[in-house]
Scaffold this motif. Structure first.
Motif, PDB file in Angstrom:
ATOM      1  N   MET A   1     122.484  61.359  45.166  1.00 53.44           N
ATOM      2  CA  MET A   1     123.036  60.503  46.207  1.00 53.44           C
ATOM      3  C   MET A   1     123.284  61.276  47.494  1.00 53.44           C
ATOM      4  O   MET A   1     123.073  60.780  48.583  1.00 53.44           O
ATOM      5  CB  MET A   1     124.348  59.886  45.714  1.00 53.44           C
ATOM      6  CG  MET A   1     124.166  58.878  44.592  1.00 53.44           C
ATOM      7  SD  MET A   1     123.282  57.418  45.163  1.00 53.44           S
ATOM      8  CE  MET A   1     124.480  56.767  46.314  1.00 53.44           C
ATOM      9  N   GLY A   2     123.771  62.568  47.396  1.00 52.01           N
ATOM     10  CA  GLY A   2     124.065  63.340  48.591  1.00 52.01           C
ATOM     11  C   GLY A   2     125.344  62.860  49.255  1.00 52.01           C
ATOM     12  O   GLY A   2     126.169  62.162  48.663  1.00 52.01           O
ATOM     13  N   GLU A   3     125.522  63.231  50.489  1.00 51.19           N
ATOM     14  CA  GLU A   3     126.712  62.841  51.239  1.00 51.19           C
ATOM     15  C   GLU A   3     126.584  61.413  51.747  1.00 51.19           C
ATOM     16  O   GLU A   3     125.520  60.991  52.198  1.00 51.19           O
ATOM     17  CB  GLU A   3     126.950  63.792  52.417  1.00 51.19           C
ATOM     18  CG  GLU A   3     127.499  65.142  51.997  1.00 51.19           C
ATOM     19  CD  GLU A   3     127.897  65.967  53.209  1.00 51.19           C
ATOM     20  OE1 GLU A   3     128.943  66.627  53.147  1.00 51.19           O
ATOM     21  OE2 GLU A   3     127.158  65.933  54.206  1.00 51.19           O
ATOM     22  N   GLN A   4     127.707  60.689  51.705  1.00 51.00           N
ATOM     23  CA  GLN A   4     127.760  59.318  52.195  1.00 51.00           C
ATOM     24  C   GLN A   4     128.967  59.175  53.126  1.00 51.00           C
ATOM     25  O   GLN A   4     130.038  59.726  52.841  1.00 51.00           O
ATOM     26  CB  GLN A   4     127.885  58.329  51.023  1.00 51.00           C
ATOM     27  CG  GLN A   4     126.691  58.290  50.097  1.00 51.00           C
ATOM     28  CD  GLN A   4     125.439  57.748  50.794  1.00 51.00           C
ATOM     29  OE1 GLN A   4     125.536  56.934  51.702  1.00 51.00           O
ATOM     30  NE2 GLN A   4     124.276  58.218  50.353  1.00 51.00           N
ATOM     31  N   PRO A   5     128.809  58.416  54.226  1.00 48.03           N
ATOM     32  CA  PRO A   5     129.968  58.186  55.104  1.00 48.03           C
ATOM     33  C   PRO A   5     130.943  57.209  54.461  1.00 48.03           C
ATOM     34  O   PRO A   5     130.539  56.191  53.894  1.00 48.03           O
ATOM     35  CB  PRO A   5     129.331  57.593  56.368  1.00 48.03           C
ATOM     36  CG  PRO A   5     128.072  56.944  55.878  1.00 48.03           C
ATOM     37  CD  PRO A   5     127.588  57.787  54.725  1.00 48.03           C
ATOM     38  N   ILE A   6     132.222  57.514  54.519  1.00 46.23           N
ATOM     39  CA  ILE A   6     133.232  56.623  53.942  1.00 46.23           C
ATOM     40  C   ILE A   6     134.175  56.047  54.999  1.00 46.23           C
ATOM     41  O   ILE A   6     134.919  55.111  54.724  1.00 46.23           O
ATOM     42  CB  ILE A   6     134.063  57.380  52.877  1.00 46.23           C
ATOM     43  CG1 ILE A   6     134.750  58.605  53.496  1.00 46.23           C
ATOM     44  CG2 ILE A   6     133.182  57.781  51.709  1.00 46.23           C
ATOM     45  CD1 ILE A   6     135.678  59.329  52.537  1.00 46.23           C
ATOM     46  N   PHE A   7     134.131  56.599  56.203  1.00 42.25           N
ATOM     47  CA  PHE A   7     134.985  56.077  57.284  1.00 42.25           C
ATOM     48  C   PHE A   7     134.473  56.636  58.607  1.00 42.25           C
ATOM     49  O   PHE A   7     134.080  57.807  58.687  1.00 42.25           O
ATOM     50  CB  PHE A   7     136.442  56.500  57.073  1.00 42.25           C
ATOM     51  CG  PHE A   7     137.384  56.040  58.157  1.00 42.25           C
ATOM     52  CD1 PHE A   7     137.981  54.795  58.114  1.00 42.25           C
ATOM     53  CD2 PHE A   7     137.656  56.855  59.256  1.00 42.25           C
ATOM     54  CE1 PHE A   7     138.840  54.382  59.111  1.00 42.25           C
ATOM     55  CE2 PHE A   7     138.511  56.452  60.251  1.00 42.25           C
ATOM     56  CZ  PHE A   7     139.107  55.209  60.186  1.00 42.25           C
ATOM     57  N   SER A   8     134.463  55.784  59.644  1.00 44.30           N
ATOM     58  CA  SER A   8     133.996  56.224  60.961  1.00 44.30           C
ATOM     59  C   SER A   8     134.847  55.603  62.055  1.00 44.30           C
ATOM     60  O   SER A   8     135.371  54.488  61.907  1.00 44.30           O
ATOM     61  CB  SER A   8     132.521  55.831  61.189  1.00 44.30           C
ATOM     62  OG  SER A   8     131.682  56.502  60.279  1.00 44.30           O
ATOM     63  N   THR A   9     134.989  56.332  63.115  1.00 43.42           N
ATOM     64  CA  THR A   9     135.703  55.839  64.302  1.00 43.42           C
ATOM     65  C   THR A   9     135.137  56.556  65.518  1.00 43.42           C
ATOM     66  O   THR A   9     134.268  57.431  65.381  1.00 43.42           O
ATOM     67  CB  THR A   9     137.211  56.090  64.197  1.00 43.42           C
ATOM     68  OG1 THR A   9     137.868  55.491  65.329  1.00 43.42           O
ATOM     69  CG2 THR A   9     137.527  57.577  64.190  1.00 43.42           C
TER      70      THR A   9
ATOM     71  N   SER B   1     133.262  60.960  61.754  1.00 43.72           N
ATOM     72  CA  SER B   1     133.095  60.331  60.433  1.00 43.72           C
ATOM     73  C   SER B   1     133.604  61.238  59.317  1.00 43.72           C
ATOM     74  O   SER B   1     133.527  62.470  59.401  1.00 43.72           O
ATOM     75  CB  SER B   1     131.612  60.005  60.185  1.00 43.72           C
ATOM     76  OG  SER B   1     131.101  59.170  61.208  1.00 43.72           O
ATOM     77  N   TYR B   2     134.146  60.572  58.272  1.00 44.02           N
ATOM     78  CA  TYR B   2     134.453  61.244  57.006  1.00 44.02           C
ATOM     79  C   TYR B   2     133.236  61.104  56.094  1.00 44.02           C
ATOM     80  O   TYR B   2     132.719  59.985  55.903  1.00 44.02           O
ATOM     81  CB  TYR B   2     135.661  60.607  56.322  1.00 44.02           C
ATOM     82  CG  TYR B   2     136.986  60.914  56.975  1.00 44.02           C
ATOM     83  CD1 TYR B   2     137.721  62.026  56.595  1.00 44.02           C
ATOM     84  CD2 TYR B   2     137.502  60.075  57.945  1.00 44.02           C
ATOM     85  CE1 TYR B   2     138.960  62.309  57.177  1.00 44.02           C
ATOM     86  CE2 TYR B   2     138.730  60.337  58.531  1.00 44.02           C
ATOM     87  CZ  TYR B   2     139.454  61.449  58.150  1.00 44.02           C
ATOM     88  OH  TYR B   2     140.666  61.711  58.730  1.00 44.02           O
ATOM     89  N   PHE B   3     132.777  62.226  55.515  1.00 47.14           N
ATOM     90  CA  PHE B   3     131.655  62.213  54.569  1.00 47.14           C
ATOM     91  C   PHE B   3     132.152  62.719  53.209  1.00 47.14           C
ATOM     92  O   PHE B   3     133.010  63.609  53.126  1.00 47.14           O
ATOM     93  CB  PHE B   3     130.524  63.116  55.063  1.00 47.14           C
ATOM     94  CG  PHE B   3     129.643  62.474  56.101  1.00 47.14           C
ATOM     95  CD1 PHE B   3     128.448  61.870  55.746  1.00 47.14           C
ATOM     96  CD2 PHE B   3     130.023  62.453  57.434  1.00 47.14           C
ATOM     97  CE1 PHE B   3     127.642  61.281  56.694  1.00 47.14           C
ATOM     98  CE2 PHE B   3     129.224  61.868  58.392  1.00 47.14           C
ATOM     99  CZ  PHE B   3     128.033  61.273  58.027  1.00 47.14           C
ATOM    100  N   TYR B   4     131.570  62.141  52.141  1.00 44.65           N
ATOM    101  CA  TYR B   4     131.915  62.558  50.775  1.00 44.65           C
ATOM    102  C   TYR B   4     130.642  62.947  50.031  1.00 44.65           C
ATOM    103  O   TYR B   4     129.667  62.181  49.977  1.00 44.65           O
ATOM    104  CB  TYR B   4     132.616  61.438  50.028  1.00 44.65           C
ATOM    105  CG  TYR B   4     132.867  61.764  48.565  1.00 44.65           C
ATOM    106  CD1 TYR B   4     133.664  62.852  48.193  1.00 44.65           C
ATOM    107  CD2 TYR B   4     132.290  60.989  47.564  1.00 44.65           C
ATOM    108  CE1 TYR B   4     133.881  63.159  46.863  1.00 44.65           C
ATOM    109  CE2 TYR B   4     132.506  61.289  46.231  1.00 44.65           C
ATOM    110  CZ  TYR B   4     133.307  62.382  45.884  1.00 44.65           C
ATOM    111  OH  TYR B   4     133.521  62.688  44.566  1.00 44.65           O
ATOM    112  N   ASP B   5     130.656  64.171  49.502  1.00 43.00           N
ATOM    113  CA  ASP B   5     129.532  64.669  48.700  1.00 43.00           C
ATOM    114  C   ASP B   5     129.933  64.540  47.240  1.00 43.00           C
ATOM    115  O   ASP B   5     130.735  65.319  46.711  1.00 43.00           O
ATOM    116  CB  ASP B   5     129.252  66.136  49.053  1.00 43.00           C
ATOM    117  CG  ASP B   5     127.966  66.637  48.394  1.00 43.00           C
ATOM    118  OD1 ASP B   5     127.481  65.981  47.444  1.00 43.00           O
ATOM    119  OD2 ASP B   5     127.464  67.681  48.825  1.00 43.00           O
ATOM    120  N   ALA B   6     129.373  63.492  46.562  1.00 44.19           N
ATOM    121  CA  ALA B   6     129.746  63.230  45.171  1.00 44.19           C
ATOM    122  C   ALA B   6     129.271  64.331  44.245  1.00 44.19           C
ATOM    123  O   ALA B   6     129.896  64.608  43.204  1.00 44.19           O
ATOM    124  CB  ALA B   6     129.166  61.882  44.730  1.00 44.19           C
ATOM    125  N   THR B   7     128.167  64.984  44.588  1.00 42.34           N
ATOM    126  CA  THR B   7     127.629  66.033  43.729  1.00 42.34           C
ATOM    127  C   THR B   7     128.561  67.239  43.678  1.00 42.34           C
ATOM    128  O   THR B   7     128.867  67.779  42.617  1.00 42.34           O
ATOM    129  CB  THR B   7     126.239  66.464  44.213  1.00 42.34           C
ATOM    130  OG1 THR B   7     125.390  65.317  44.253  1.00 42.34           O
ATOM    131  CG2 THR B   7     125.654  67.528  43.290  1.00 42.34           C
TER     132      THR B   7
END
Length: 353
Positions: free
Chosen positions: A1-9, A35-41
């Motif tokens: 999946m890699g990094e995904q944005p979870i919040f942006s302003t 933006s906040y990014f989350y790397d699930a891996t």
């Protein structure tokens, strides 16, 4: 999946001045997407903001980080790994509160992830290693940000975030644009901006100067009008006094000199206004006011001329009345003399009888 944005302003991005550790250096002229990014891996949270072809913010969130609100629309946090302090200026207090809440939420998630992790070593930096953006000192941008910036949340690949991710990937694959070229463009834009600012300041100063001159001219015109009214009142009460006549003539001469001086100022304003007023609306307004002032001056001249004529007529009438009084006095002297002779004749007649 890699990094995904979870919040942006969107916010204006600043970095602390490494020399003074007090002043803020703006990272861009306009608000950027943060933006906040989350790397699930890797179970890692990061804050990322990209300006142009470089990452302005690339900060991995750790449990010991703290986001501090320093004003209603500004907040900051320190990143020991990047050896800097980031500051964000938001468009509203609501945007700041939402970002702070998300920071606390992500910080808590990072703490839980560390506790559950079996690896006790410190989290490594994110895979995306982009050189921090270097900004030359320039005019500090307001931290409030534009009023039309919108705050939005996204739990999936938002269109804007997807575009930025693709641009980041392209940067990694192709390499960033040479820094010399960007610096040359930056200096060109900065020089053009300085010229525009100087021209705008000069135009504003010119408009303000003419506004002040017009206000002073209107005040002097009103003073002239009041003096003419006082002159007319004085003429009605003191027309029989020779001293008042001389004072009136002197006042009239002063008014004529003032009117002449104001006419010269009007001509000077007319000759200079075309090259000084760049705002068409204000120039038309000033022309209209100048025309009104010319009309007032013409009215004042007419009233002064009428006052002079009235004074001359009253002086002629007074001289005529003085002549008639002289004639009546002479006639009274003749009658008194005749009465005296008649009385003497009557006295002699009484004595002879």
């Amino acid at each position: 999946m890699g990094e995904q944005p979870i919040f942006s302003t969107r916010a204006h991005v600043f970095q602390i001045d490494p020399a003074t550790k007090r002043n803020w250096i703006p990272a861009s002229k306009h608000a950027l997407t943060v933006s906040y990014f989350y790397d699930a891996t890797r179970n890692v949270y990061r804050i990322i903001s990209v300006g142009g072809t470089k990452a302005i913010i690339n900060s991995t969130i750790t449990p010991n980080m703290t986001f501090t609100k320093t004003s209603q629309k500004f907040g900051q946090w320190a990143d020991s790994r990047a050896n800097t302090v980031y500051g964000l200026g938001f468009a509203s207090e609501q945007h700041l509160s939402q970002f702070a809440e998300k920071f606390q939420e992500v910080k808590e998630a990072a703490r839980l992830a560390r506790e559950k992790s079996q690896d006790k070593t410190e989290l490594t930096n994110p895979a995306l290693n982009i050189t921090s953006h270097q900004v030359l000192p320039s005019t500090v941008i307001s931290s409030n940000g534009p009023g039309d910036d919108k705050l939005f949340r996204s739990q999936s690949a938002d269109v804007e975030i997807t575009t930025e991710k693709e641009r980041l990937k392209k940067m990694l694959s192709e390499g960033s644009v040479p820094e010399v070229q960007w610096e040359a463009e930056f200096f060109t834009l900065q020089d053009n901006n300085n010229k525009l600012v100087a021209a705008l300041q000069e135009a504003n100063a010119s408009v303000e100067q003419w506004k002040k001159q017009l206000a002073a001219y209107q005040e002097e015109t009103e003073t002239l009008r009041l003096r003419v009214a006082e002159l007319e009142l004085q003429k009605a009460h003191d027309s029989s006094s020779q001293g008042s006549k001389e004072e009136l003539n002197q006042t009239l001469e002063e008014l004529e000199l003032l009117i002449k001086a104001k006419d010269e100022e009007i001509q000077q304003l007319k000759s200079q206004k075309s090259g000084q007023w760049e705002a068409e609306g204000e120039r038309e307004e000033m022309l209209q006011k100048l025309q009104e002032l010319e009309g007032r001056n013409a009215e004042l001249e007419r009233r002064v001329h009428v006052a002079e004529q009235t004074l001359a007529e009253q002086l002629a009438e007074r001289e005529k009345m003085q002549g008639e009084v002289t004639k009546v006095g002479e006639l009274m002297d003749v009658k008194i003399f005749e009465l005296s002779e008649l009385r003497q004749g009557l006295a002699k007649l009484v004595e002879s009888n």
